[in-house]
Motif scaffolding. Structure first.
Motif, PDB file in Angstrom:
ATOM      1  N   HIS A   1       0.840  -1.205   0.000  1.00 31.74           N
ATOM      2  CA  HIS A   1       0.000   0.000   0.000  1.00 31.74           C
ATOM      3  C   HIS A   1       0.877   1.259   0.000  1.00 31.74           C
ATOM      4  N   GLU A   2       1.963   1.251   0.761  1.00 29.99           N
ATOM      5  CA  GLU A   2       2.886   2.393   0.780  1.00 29.99           C
ATOM      6  C   GLU A   2       3.537   2.600  -0.577  1.00 29.99           C
TER       7      GLU A   2
ATOM      8  N   MET B   1       2.214   1.874  -3.460  1.00 31.77           N
ATOM      9  CA  MET B   1       1.183   2.452  -4.325  1.00 31.77           C
ATOM     10  C   MET B   1       0.996   3.938  -4.048  1.00 31.77           C
ATOM     11  N   LYS B   2       1.038   4.344  -2.801  1.00 28.79           N
ATOM     12  CA  LYS B   2       0.938   5.774  -2.474  1.00 28.79           C
ATOM     13  C   LYS B   2       2.104   6.537  -3.086  1.00 28.79           C
ATOM     14  N   GLY B   3       3.294   5.964  -3.029  1.00 35.44           N
ATOM     15  CA  GLY B   3       4.465   6.607  -3.613  1.00 35.44           C
ATOM     16  C   GLY B   3       4.354   6.764  -5.114  1.00 35.44           C
TER      17      GLY B   3
ATOM     18  N   ASN C   1       1.630   7.079  -6.805  1.00 29.36           N
ATOM     19  CA  ASN C   1       0.595   8.080  -7.076  1.00 29.36           C
ATOM     20  C   ASN C   1       1.043   9.506  -6.755  1.00 29.36           C
ATOM     21  N   ARG C   2       2.169   9.675  -6.082  1.00 26.29           N
ATOM     22  CA  ARG C   2       2.677  11.020  -5.763  1.00 26.29           C
ATOM     23  C   ARG C   2       3.454  11.653  -6.919  1.00 26.29           C
ATOM     24  N   SER C   3       3.843  10.863  -7.889  1.00 26.25           N
ATOM     25  CA  SER C   3       4.649  11.376  -8.997  1.00 26.25           C
ATOM     26  C   SER C   3       3.843  12.365  -9.839  1.00 26.25           C
TER      27      SER C   3
END
Length: 89
Positions: free
Chosen positions: A56-57, A59-61, A63-65
């Motif tokens: 999950h972490e 995936m969050k990373g 999506n931050r790009s």
């Protein structure tokens, strides 16, 4: 916590934007294993293995790009494998 393994196909603006190397950096920093590769149809295929919370972490990373744009993800749970690293194919 038990490890899980997922096969994920990413659709959107995911090639030519540093997706694979961002995924590699994040996976290695989170001690996840697996691989990632570009497909001929413009998608990116990734198998990722580790604890659910760490995936999950990752995936969050992703999506931050500012460059990566994930429109949707096809996800499938697959059997856990014996491996020790994450690499780009």
């Amino acid at each position: 916590m038990a490890e899980v393994r997922r096969r994920m196909r990413f659709h959107g603006r995911v090639q030519g934007v540093g997706f694979r190397y961002t995924a590699k950096y994040l996976a290695q920093s989170l001690r996840l294993t697996g691989w990632v590769k570009n497909e001929y149809d413009g998608t990116v295929l990734m198998e990722i293995q580790g604890r659910e919370m760490l995936i999950h972490e990752l995936m969050k990373g992703l999506n931050r790009s500012n460059f990566i744009q994930i429109d949707w993800i096809d996800t499938e749970d697959i059997p856990v494998e014996q491996e020790s690293s994450f690499y780009v194919r």
